[in-house]
Design a protein around this motif. Structure first.
Motif, PDB file in Angstrom:
ATOM      1  N   ALA A   2       2.331  10.354  -4.913  1.00 49.35           N
ATOM      2  CA  ALA A   2       1.566   9.175  -4.486  1.00 49.35           C
ATOM      3  C   ALA A   2       0.515   8.832  -5.536  1.00 49.35           C
ATOM      4  N   MET A   3      -0.085   9.842  -6.158  1.00 45.90           N
ATOM      5  CA  MET A   3      -1.056   9.601  -7.230  1.00 45.90           C
ATOM      6  C   MET A   3      -0.375   9.000  -8.457  1.00 45.90           C
ATOM      7  N   ALA A  57       1.977   7.029  -8.484  1.00 50.33           N
ATOM      8  CA  ALA A  57       2.294   5.620  -8.226  1.00 50.33           C
ATOM      9  C   ALA A  57       1.236   4.710  -8.849  1.00 50.33           C
ATOM     10  N   GLU A  58       0.036   5.253  -9.070  1.00 49.29           N
ATOM     11  CA  GLU A  58      -1.053   4.492  -9.691  1.00 49.29           C
ATOM     12  C   GLU A  58      -0.909   4.432 -11.206  1.00 49.29           C
ATOM     13  N   GLY A  59      -0.092   5.323 -11.775  1.00 48.60           N
ATOM     14  CA  GLY A  59       0.090   5.367 -13.223  1.00 48.60           C
ATOM     15  C   GLY A  59       0.245   6.782 -13.717  1.00 48.60           C
ATOM     16  N   ARG A  79      -7.955  16.063  -9.170  1.00 51.89           N
ATOM     17  CA  ARG A  79      -7.922  15.166  -8.007  1.00 51.89           C
ATOM     18  C   ARG A  79      -7.468  15.880  -6.746  1.00 51.89           C
ATOM     19  N   SER A 134       5.042  10.884 -15.217  1.00 48.69           N
ATOM     20  CA  SER A 134       5.300   9.599 -14.569  1.00 48.69           C
ATOM     21  C   SER A 134       6.595   9.726 -13.786  1.00 48.69           C
ATOM     22  N   SER A 157       6.987   4.935  -2.286  1.00 51.36           N
ATOM     23  CA  SER A 157       6.234   3.814  -1.727  1.00 51.36           C
ATOM     24  C   SER A 157       6.715   3.482  -0.317  1.00 51.36           C
TER      25      SER A 157
END
Length: 113
Positions: free
Chosen positions: A46-47, A49-51, A61, A94, A105
């Motif tokens: 999920a993290m 997904a931000e990049g 994190r 990635s 997602s």
């Protein structure tokens, strides 16, 4: 008169197309789902997904150790869920492809409904 035999007859479904299920693809998909079946690994995805993120960023994190994060990433790499690239002394992770990103997602959106 009702047929009391619960079994289908061979011609009951003759109109349906015969779709072949690729067993190898099912085995690979099952491996992906096993890899996704861990909360910590799913959080990492999920993290991502931000990049792209490096191991240190992920560990910070999550509040987890570098070795634990590395082990999870190793499993995700083995299932071709994530990929890595080196930039100097940092290794960034990635999604391996858009299919995985979309699956994560969709799973998160479904879970939040």
């Amino acid at each position: 008169m009702l047929n009391r035999n619960p079994r289908c007859l061979p011609n009951d479904h003759a109109r349906r197309s015969k779709i072949e299920v690729n067993r190898d693809a099912c085995e690979k998909a099952a491996g992906i789902f096993r890899a996704l079946g861990d909360t910590a690994r799913l959080q990492m995805l999920a993290m991502l997904a931000e990049g792209d993120l490096c191991v240190t960023e992920i560990a910070e994190r999550l509040g987890d150790s570098l070795s634990a994060v590395s082990q999870r990433l190793k499993l995700l790499r083995s299932e071709r869920i994530v990929r890595q690239r080196r930039e100097g002394k940092h290794i960034y992770y990635s999604f391996a492809d858009r299919h995985v990103a979309e699956m994560i997602s969709n799973a998160m959106a479904h879970a939040e409904e």
